[in-house]
Design a protein around this motif. Structure first.
Motif, PDB file in Angstrom:
ATOM      1  N   MET A   1       0.842  -1.186   0.000  1.00 35.96           N
ATOM      2  CA  MET A   1       0.000   0.000   0.000  1.00 35.96           C
ATOM      3  C   MET A   1       0.886   1.248   0.000  1.00 35.96           C
ATOM      4  SD  MET A   1      -3.007   0.966   2.637  1.00 35.96           S
ATOM      5  CE  MET A   1      -2.449   2.245   3.706  1.00 35.96           C
ATOM      6  N   ARG A   2       0.534   2.176  -0.864  1.00 39.71           N
ATOM      7  CA  ARG A   2       1.309   3.416  -0.948  1.00 39.71           C
ATOM      8  C   ARG A   2       0.850   4.363   0.148  1.00 39.71           C
ATOM      9  NH1 ARG A   2       1.097   5.594  -6.884  1.00 39.71           N
ATOM     10  NH2 ARG A   2       2.657   6.975  -6.029  1.00 39.71           N
ATOM     11  N   LEU A   3       1.803   4.993   0.790  1.00 38.24           N
ATOM     12  CA  LEU A   3       1.476   5.929   1.853  1.00 38.24           C
ATOM     13  C   LEU A   3       0.853   7.199   1.278  1.00 38.24           C
ATOM     14  CD1 LEU A   3       1.550   6.486   4.828  1.00 38.24           C
ATOM     15  CD2 LEU A   3       3.840   7.397   4.573  1.00 38.24           C
ATOM     16  N   MET A   4       1.439   7.711   0.240  1.00 41.61           N
ATOM     17  CA  MET A   4       0.926   8.929  -0.382  1.00 41.61           C
ATOM     18  C   MET A   4       0.987   8.776  -1.892  1.00 41.61           C
ATOM     19  SD  MET A   4       2.569  12.164   1.489  1.00 41.61           S
ATOM     20  CE  MET A   4       2.838  12.222   3.226  1.00 41.61           C
ATOM     21  N   SER A   5      -0.043   9.262  -2.569  1.00 41.79           N
ATOM     22  CA  SER A   5       0.024   9.297  -4.024  1.00 41.79           C
ATOM     23  C   SER A   5       0.940  10.458  -4.410  1.00 41.79           C
ATOM     24  CB  SER A   5      -1.366   9.483  -4.619  1.00 41.79           C
ATOM     25  OG  SER A   5      -1.825  10.791  -4.348  1.00 41.79           O
ATOM     26  N   GLY A   6       1.284  10.542  -5.661  1.00 43.58           N
ATOM     27  CA  GLY A   6       2.162  11.620  -6.117  1.00 43.58           C
ATOM     28  C   GLY A   6       1.571  12.984  -5.845  1.00 43.58           C
ATOM     29  N   TYR A   7       0.281  13.115  -6.072  1.00 41.03           N
ATOM     30  CA  TYR A   7      -0.382  14.402  -5.841  1.00 41.03           C
ATOM     31  C   TYR A   7      -0.315  14.799  -4.372  1.00 41.03           C
ATOM     32  CZ  TYR A   7      -4.056  17.841  -5.253  1.00 41.03           C
ATOM     33  OH  TYR A   7      -4.746  18.969  -4.912  1.00 41.03           O
ATOM     34  N   PHE A   9       1.777  13.837  -2.120  1.00 46.36           N
ATOM     35  CA  PHE A   9       3.157  14.120  -1.734  1.00 46.36           C
ATOM     36  C   PHE A   9       3.539  15.539  -2.151  1.00 46.36           C
ATOM     37  CE2 PHE A   9       7.742  14.068  -2.498  1.00 46.36           C
ATOM     38  CZ  PHE A   9       8.173  13.715  -1.218  1.00 46.36           C
ATOM     39  N   ILE A  10       3.179  15.919  -3.379  1.00 45.26           N
ATOM     40  CA  ILE A  10       3.489  17.259  -3.863  1.00 45.26           C
ATOM     41  C   ILE A  10       2.754  18.305  -3.025  1.00 45.26           C
ATOM     42  CG2 ILE A  10       3.177  18.846  -5.819  1.00 45.26           C
ATOM     43  CD1 ILE A  10       3.697  16.412  -7.640  1.00 45.26           C
ATOM     44  N   TYR A  11       1.490  18.053  -2.720  1.00 50.25           N
ATOM     45  CA  TYR A  11       0.714  18.989  -1.905  1.00 50.25           C
ATOM     46  C   TYR A  11       1.337  19.140  -0.518  1.00 50.25           C
ATOM     47  CZ  TYR A  11      -3.321  21.330   0.106  1.00 50.25           C
ATOM     48  OH  TYR A  11      -4.132  22.237   0.720  1.00 50.25           O
ATOM     49  N   PHE A  12       1.743  18.027   0.060  1.00 49.11           N
ATOM     50  CA  PHE A  12       2.377  18.055   1.375  1.00 49.11           C
ATOM     51  C   PHE A  12       3.687  18.840   1.317  1.00 49.11           C
ATOM     52  CE2 PHE A  12       5.001  16.119   4.760  1.00 49.11           C
ATOM     53  CZ  PHE A  12       4.199  16.434   5.841  1.00 49.11           C
ATOM     54  N   CYS A  13       4.446  18.674   0.250  1.00 49.43           N
ATOM     55  CA  CYS A  13       5.695  19.433   0.085  1.00 49.43           C
ATOM     56  C   CYS A  13       5.412  20.928  -0.012  1.00 49.43           C
ATOM     57  CB  CYS A  13       6.461  18.952  -1.142  1.00 49.43           C
ATOM     58  SG  CYS A  13       7.196  17.329  -0.933  1.00 49.43           S
ATOM     59  N   HIS A  14       4.340  21.299  -0.735  1.00 52.26           N
ATOM     60  CA  HIS A  14       3.964  22.715  -0.826  1.00 52.26           C
ATOM     61  C   HIS A  14       3.607  23.264   0.556  1.00 52.26           C
ATOM     62  CE1 HIS A  14       4.018  23.461  -5.134  1.00 52.26           C
ATOM     63  NE2 HIS A  14       3.480  22.259  -5.319  1.00 52.26           N
ATOM     64  N   MET A  15       2.961  22.444   1.358  1.00 50.57           N
ATOM     65  CA  MET A  15       2.604  22.880   2.716  1.00 50.57           C
ATOM     66  C   MET A  15       3.863  23.104   3.552  1.00 50.57           C
ATOM     67  SD  MET A  15      -0.584  23.140   2.491  1.00 50.57           S
ATOM     68  CE  MET A  15      -0.794  23.610   4.170  1.00 50.57           C
ATOM     69  N   LEU A  16       4.822  22.231   3.424  1.00 50.83           N
ATOM     70  CA  LEU A  16       6.073  22.389   4.171  1.00 50.83           C
ATOM     71  C   LEU A  16       6.837  23.629   3.712  1.00 50.83           C
ATOM     72  CD1 LEU A  16       7.316  18.706   4.445  1.00 50.83           C
ATOM     73  CD2 LEU A  16       6.281  20.119   6.230  1.00 50.83           C
ATOM     74  N   VAL A  17       6.810  23.913   2.416  1.00 50.79           N
ATOM     75  CA  VAL A  17       7.452  25.121   1.898  1.00 50.79           C
ATOM     76  C   VAL A  17       6.749  26.353   2.463  1.00 50.79           C
ATOM     77  CG1 VAL A  17       7.879  26.488  -0.191  1.00 50.79           C
ATOM     78  CG2 VAL A  17       8.364  24.029  -0.172  1.00 50.79           C
ATOM     79  N   ALA A  18       5.400  26.316   2.496  1.00 52.30           N
ATOM     80  CA  ALA A  18       4.644  27.437   3.058  1.00 52.30           C
ATOM     81  C   ALA A  18       5.007  27.647   4.523  1.00 52.30           C
ATOM     82  CB  ALA A  18       3.149  27.197   2.907  1.00 52.30           C
ATOM     83  N   LEU A  19       5.177  26.565   5.246  1.00 59.90           N
ATOM     84  CA  LEU A  19       5.578  26.660   6.654  1.00 59.90           C
ATOM     85  C   LEU A  19       6.968  27.264   6.759  1.00 59.90           C
ATOM     86  CD1 LEU A  19       5.234  26.087   9.660  1.00 59.90           C
ATOM     87  CD2 LEU A  19       6.017  23.746   9.230  1.00 59.90           C
ATOM     88  N   TYR A  20       7.865  26.846   5.908  1.00 54.51           N
ATOM     89  CA  TYR A  20       9.234  27.361   5.920  1.00 54.51           C
ATOM     90  C   TYR A  20       9.259  28.850   5.597  1.00 54.51           C
ATOM     91  CZ  TYR A  20      14.094  28.068   4.551  1.00 54.51           C
ATOM     92  OH  TYR A  20      15.368  28.547   4.444  1.00 54.51           O
TER      93      TYR A  20
END
Length: 88
Positions: A1-7, A9-20
């Protein structure tokens, strides 16, 4: 089972960038992520005040609509029907 789909994962990365990039770092990164994901409502008194103002404005709007309806009905009593106006 995949933990996160590509979409996701990308959305989560954008959230981390916003936090940064956030100028004022929040006390809790998890709360920041929840807020931006829509999982929790912000605890901001200004938002509560605006929500109250919107509710009051909706009430006033409904009252004005009702008054407008009554006034149009009253005006219709004194105006001739549209068909008679064009025949003159």
């Amino acid at each position: 089972m995949r933990l996160m789909s590509g979409y996701h994962f990308i959305y989560f990365c954008h959230m981390l960038v916003a936090l940064y990039e956030e100028p004022e770092k929040p006390n809790s990164a998890l709360d920041f992520l929840k807020h931006h994901l829509g999982a929790s409502a912000p605890e901001n008194p200004e938002i509560e005040a605006l929500q109250l103002e919107v509710a009051e404005m909706k009430e006033k709007y409904e009252a004005v609509l009702e008054e407008n309806k009554k006034l149009k009905a009253k005006l219709a009593q004194y105006e001739p029907p549209q068909d008679e106006k064009h025949g003159e």
